[in-house]
Scaffold this motif. Structure first.
Motif, PDB file in Angstrom:
ATOM      1  N   GLN A 167       0.824  -1.211   0.000  1.00  0.00           N
ATOM      2  CA  GLN A 167       0.000   0.000   0.000  1.00  0.00           C
ATOM      3  C   GLN A 167       0.857   1.260   0.000  1.00  0.00           C
ATOM      4  O   GLN A 167       0.486   2.274  -0.595  1.00  0.00           O
ATOM      5  CB  GLN A 167      -0.947   0.008   1.204  1.00  0.00           C
ATOM      6  N   ASN A 168       2.013   1.205   0.660  1.00  0.00           N
ATOM      7  CA  ASN A 168       2.919   2.345   0.646  1.00  0.00           C
ATOM      8  C   ASN A 168       3.413   2.612  -0.771  1.00  0.00           C
ATOM      9  O   ASN A 168       3.487   3.767  -1.224  1.00  0.00           O
ATOM     10  CB  ASN A 168       4.099   2.093   1.582  1.00  0.00           C
ATOM     11  N   LEU A 169       3.737   1.560  -1.496  1.00  0.00           N
ATOM     12  CA  LEU A 169       4.164   1.704  -2.879  1.00  0.00           C
ATOM     13  C   LEU A 169       3.012   2.179  -3.761  1.00  0.00           C
ATOM     14  O   LEU A 169       3.196   3.022  -4.644  1.00  0.00           O
ATOM     15  CB  LEU A 169       4.707   0.370  -3.402  1.00  0.00           C
ATOM     16  N   ALA A 170       1.825   1.636  -3.518  1.00  0.00           N
ATOM     17  CA  ALA A 170       0.652   2.010  -4.322  1.00  0.00           C
ATOM     18  C   ALA A 170       0.321   3.489  -4.175  1.00  0.00           C
ATOM     19  O   ALA A 170      -0.086   4.149  -5.140  1.00  0.00           O
ATOM     20  CB  ALA A 170      -0.547   1.158  -3.923  1.00  0.00           C
ATOM     21  N   ARG A 171       0.502   4.019  -2.961  1.00  0.00           N
ATOM     22  CA  ARG A 171       0.245   5.448  -2.742  1.00  0.00           C
ATOM     23  C   ARG A 171       1.216   6.320  -3.527  1.00  0.00           C
ATOM     24  O   ARG A 171       0.927   7.489  -3.813  1.00  0.00           O
ATOM     25  CB  ARG A 171       0.361   5.784  -1.250  1.00  0.00           C
ATOM     26  N   MET A 188       7.540  -5.824  -6.028  1.00  0.00           N
ATOM     27  CA  MET A 188       6.147  -5.435  -5.832  1.00  0.00           C
ATOM     28  C   MET A 188       5.821  -4.166  -6.618  1.00  0.00           C
ATOM     29  O   MET A 188       4.720  -4.019  -7.164  1.00  0.00           O
ATOM     30  CB  MET A 188       5.856  -5.240  -4.346  1.00  0.00           C
ATOM     31  N   ALA A 189       6.768  -3.241  -6.700  1.00  0.00           N
ATOM     32  CA  ALA A 189       6.557  -2.008  -7.454  1.00  0.00           C
ATOM     33  C   ALA A 189       6.383  -2.316  -8.941  1.00  0.00           C
ATOM     34  O   ALA A 189       5.583  -1.672  -9.632  1.00  0.00           O
ATOM     35  CB  ALA A 189       7.731  -1.060  -7.244  1.00  0.00           C
ATOM     36  N   HIS A 190       7.120  -3.298  -9.427  1.00  0.00           N
ATOM     37  CA  HIS A 190       6.978  -3.726 -10.823  1.00  0.00           C
ATOM     38  C   HIS A 190       5.561  -4.242 -11.080  1.00  0.00           C
ATOM     39  O   HIS A 190       4.948  -3.915 -12.107  1.00  0.00           O
ATOM     40  CB  HIS A 190       8.006  -4.817 -11.135  1.00  0.00           C
ATOM     41  N   GLU A 191       5.038  -5.046 -10.149  1.00  0.00           N
ATOM     42  CA  GLU A 191       3.685  -5.578 -10.314  1.00  0.00           C
ATOM     43  C   GLU A 191       2.642  -4.462 -10.223  1.00  0.00           C
ATOM     44  O   GLU A 191       1.643  -4.460 -10.941  1.00  0.00           O
ATOM     45  CB  GLU A 191       3.413  -6.653  -9.257  1.00  0.00           C
ATOM     46  N   ILE A 192       2.871  -3.498  -9.336  1.00  0.00           N
ATOM     47  CA  ILE A 192       1.967  -2.354  -9.211  1.00  0.00           C
ATOM     48  C   ILE A 192       1.956  -1.556 -10.509  1.00  0.00           C
ATOM     49  O   ILE A 192       0.917  -1.023 -10.924  1.00  0.00           O
ATOM     50  CB  ILE A 192       2.388  -1.466  -8.028  1.00  0.00           C
ATOM     51  N   ALA A 193       3.086  -1.494 -11.179  1.00  0.00           N
ATOM     52  CA  ALA A 193       3.165  -0.781 -12.454  1.00  0.00           C
ATOM     53  C   ALA A 193       2.274  -1.440 -13.500  1.00  0.00           C
ATOM     54  O   ALA A 193       1.649  -0.753 -14.320  1.00  0.00           O
ATOM     55  CB  ALA A 193       4.619  -0.735 -12.938  1.00  0.00           C
ATOM     56  N   HIS A 194       2.203  -2.768 -13.486  1.00  0.00           N
ATOM     57  CA  HIS A 194       1.297  -3.466 -14.403  1.00  0.00           C
ATOM     58  C   HIS A 194      -0.155  -3.057 -14.139  1.00  0.00           C
ATOM     59  O   HIS A 194      -0.949  -2.907 -15.066  1.00  0.00           O
ATOM     60  CB  HIS A 194       1.438  -4.982 -14.246  1.00  0.00           C
ATOM     61  N   VAL A 195      -0.489  -2.884 -12.860  1.00  0.00           N
ATOM     62  CA  VAL A 195      -1.843  -2.454 -12.502  1.00  0.00           C
ATOM     63  C   VAL A 195      -2.086  -1.029 -12.973  1.00  0.00           C
ATOM     64  O   VAL A 195      -3.111  -0.724 -13.602  1.00  0.00           O
ATOM     65  CB  VAL A 195      -2.064  -2.540 -10.979  1.00  0.00           C
ATOM     66  N   ALA A 196      -1.161  -0.133 -12.664  1.00  0.00           N
ATOM     67  CA  ALA A 196      -1.312   1.281 -13.003  1.00  0.00           C
ATOM     68  C   ALA A 196      -1.454   1.488 -14.506  1.00  0.00           C
ATOM     69  O   ALA A 196      -2.260   2.312 -14.958  1.00  0.00           O
ATOM     70  CB  ALA A 196      -0.122   2.077 -12.469  1.00  0.00           C
ATOM     71  N   TYR A 206       8.347   4.195  -8.819  1.00  0.00           N
ATOM     72  CA  TYR A 206       7.481   4.042  -7.656  1.00  0.00           C
ATOM     73  C   TYR A 206       8.282   3.726  -6.390  1.00  0.00           C
ATOM     74  O   TYR A 206       8.052   4.304  -5.324  1.00  0.00           O
ATOM     75  CB  TYR A 206       6.431   2.949  -7.900  1.00  0.00           C
ATOM     76  N   MET A 207       9.232   2.790  -6.518  1.00  0.00           N
ATOM     77  CA  MET A 207      10.019   2.437  -5.331  1.00  0.00           C
ATOM     78  C   MET A 207      10.942   3.589  -4.945  1.00  0.00           C
ATOM     79  O   MET A 207      11.199   3.823  -3.767  1.00  0.00           O
ATOM     80  CB  MET A 207      10.806   1.138  -5.555  1.00  0.00           C
ATOM     81  N   TYR A 208      11.408   4.325  -5.939  1.00  0.00           N
ATOM     82  CA  TYR A 208      12.248   5.503  -5.697  1.00  0.00           C
ATOM     83  C   TYR A 208      11.464   6.562  -4.932  1.00  0.00           C
ATOM     84  O   TYR A 208      11.944   7.131  -3.952  1.00  0.00           O
ATOM     85  CB  TYR A 208      12.727   6.045  -7.039  1.00  0.00           C
ATOM     86  N   LYS A 209      10.230   6.834  -5.370  1.00  0.00           N
ATOM     87  CA  LYS A 209       9.415   7.844  -4.698  1.00  0.00           C
ATOM     88  C   LYS A 209       9.032   7.406  -3.288  1.00  0.00           C
ATOM     89  O   LYS A 209       8.859   8.235  -2.392  1.00  0.00           O
ATOM     90  CB  LYS A 209       8.150   8.135  -5.513  1.00  0.00           C
ATOM     91  N   ALA A 210       8.898   6.097  -3.086  1.00  0.00           N
ATOM     92  CA  ALA A 210       8.553   5.578  -1.761  1.00  0.00           C
ATOM     93  C   ALA A 210       9.759   5.565  -0.825  1.00  0.00           C
ATOM     94  O   ALA A 210       9.620   5.242   0.358  1.00  0.00           O
ATOM     95  CB  ALA A 210       7.977   4.174  -1.879  1.00  0.00           C
TER      96      ALA A 210
END
Length: 331
Positions: free
Chosen positions: A79-83, A131-139, A201-205
């Motif tokens: 969720q932290n990465l998703a935000r 996990m950030a890579h997988e979130i990118a697929h969602v985004a 995403y992971m960089y921003k987190a």
């Protein structure tokens, strides 16, 4: 005069177009860009409904990790990465009890992580990178955009049956027709985009983006030492040398160096130890050879602090304990 005006207009137009194209490469614009733009026959609502159906089928057939502490940790990291992503829909994170080092994404914001991935990662930053890579697929809505392209089986024809880890899936059509895992394999362009967005995403987190590359280089090294033992690692989207080089280039060109990054946390170590204990217990419980000695825990030993390799108990975690920081020298 007219010629000068025309030339000036063209320069402004070209510059504006270049800036628009570069917006996806600007981590400061995360959340203010539509990375999921593209031909898609599925509305967000339809994709989310479809994703719920598919996720339920996976959870019915796969062996899930039902440990609340582990589950809460994985969800919190996710969720932290998703935000800090471009996702326009809620994302759920579930943990599958499997030694296989893998993770995959279903349409509608459903990310599944194998417990083997956590056990193989050395720190939280490596886990966050995957996990950030997988979130990118969602985004970027890669699942339904690729289904729209017709390059994989229409998701509407699924649901799935999860068949023992990564051995395959099947469609409920009559007796059931087995199909390869290829329908989860995204195009090279989509994988490249997910690599770039995931790094942002992971960089921003706050995580070190080089951990993403470090993890896959480590996996490749292990595979070279013992060929075949990790042949299914990220079988749905294998990390090639070209992708590693591209990721390294994106890190150096897109992401400005920070003085510090989050590398690890005590929670990651605790969760990894807890998962290791669960996996070892499972192996002991499934042994059928009565001629060999077995281990048995003393009553109440499972509720105490997780022990280290020497059997010493760790002290209770300090609430103010800070995560491990990794400094990065300016290049």
């Amino acid at each position: 005069m007219a010629r000068r005006f025309t030339l000036a207009f063209l320069l402004v137009f070209v510059a504006g177009t270049c800036l628009a194209k570069d917006k996806k490469k600007d981590p400061d614009e995360i959340g203010n860009r539509d990375v999921g733009k593209g031909i898609n026959f599925y509305s967000i609502e339809k994709e989310m409904a479809l994703g719920r159906q598919l996720a339920l089928e996976v959870e019915k057939q796969a062996k899930m990790v039902d440990d609340p502490i582990v589950g809460e940790y994985v969800n919190r990291v996710g969720q932290n990465l998703a935000r800090n992503s471009d996702a326009k829909m809620p994302i759920t994170f579930k943990l599958i009890d499997s030694d296989s080092v893998n993770a995959f994404t279903l349409p509608g914001g459903h990310v599944f992580v194998n417990s083997g991935l956590i056990l193989k990662a050395d720190n939280e930053s490596e886990l966050a990178g995957v996990m950030a890579h997988e979130i990118a697929h969602v985004a970027a809505r890669h699942g339904t955009r690729q289904a729209t392209r017709g390059t994989i089986i229409n998701y509407a024809s699924i649901p799935l049956i999860f068949m023992g880890g990564w051995t395959g899936y099947a469609i409920r059509q009559g007796a059931g027709l087995a199909i390869p895992l290829g329908f989860l394999t995204f195009s090279r362009g989509f994988e490249s985009e997910a690599d770039m967005l995931g790094l942002e995403y992971m960089y921003k987190a706050g995580y070190d983006p080089t951990s993403f590359v470090d993890f896959f280089e480590k996996i490749q090294t292990l595979e070279k030492k013992k060929p075949g033992t990790l042949s299914k690692v990220f079988s749905t989207h294998p990390m090639t040398d070209d992708r590693i080089k591209s990721a390294q280039k994106n890190i150096s060109e897109i992401l400005k160096s920070k003085p510090e990054y989050v590398l690890n946390t005590s929670e990651f170590n605790d969760v990894k130890g807890r998962l290791s204990m669960l996996h070892n217990r499972r192996r002991i419980d499934t042994k059928e050879d009565s001629s060999r000695p077995t281990l048995r825990r003393s009553p109440g030993s499972g509720t105490g602090p997780i022990g280290d390799e020497n059997g010493d108990k760790k002290a209770p975690k300090d609430e103010d304990e800070r995560p491990t920081l990794k400094r990065r020298d300016n290049q």
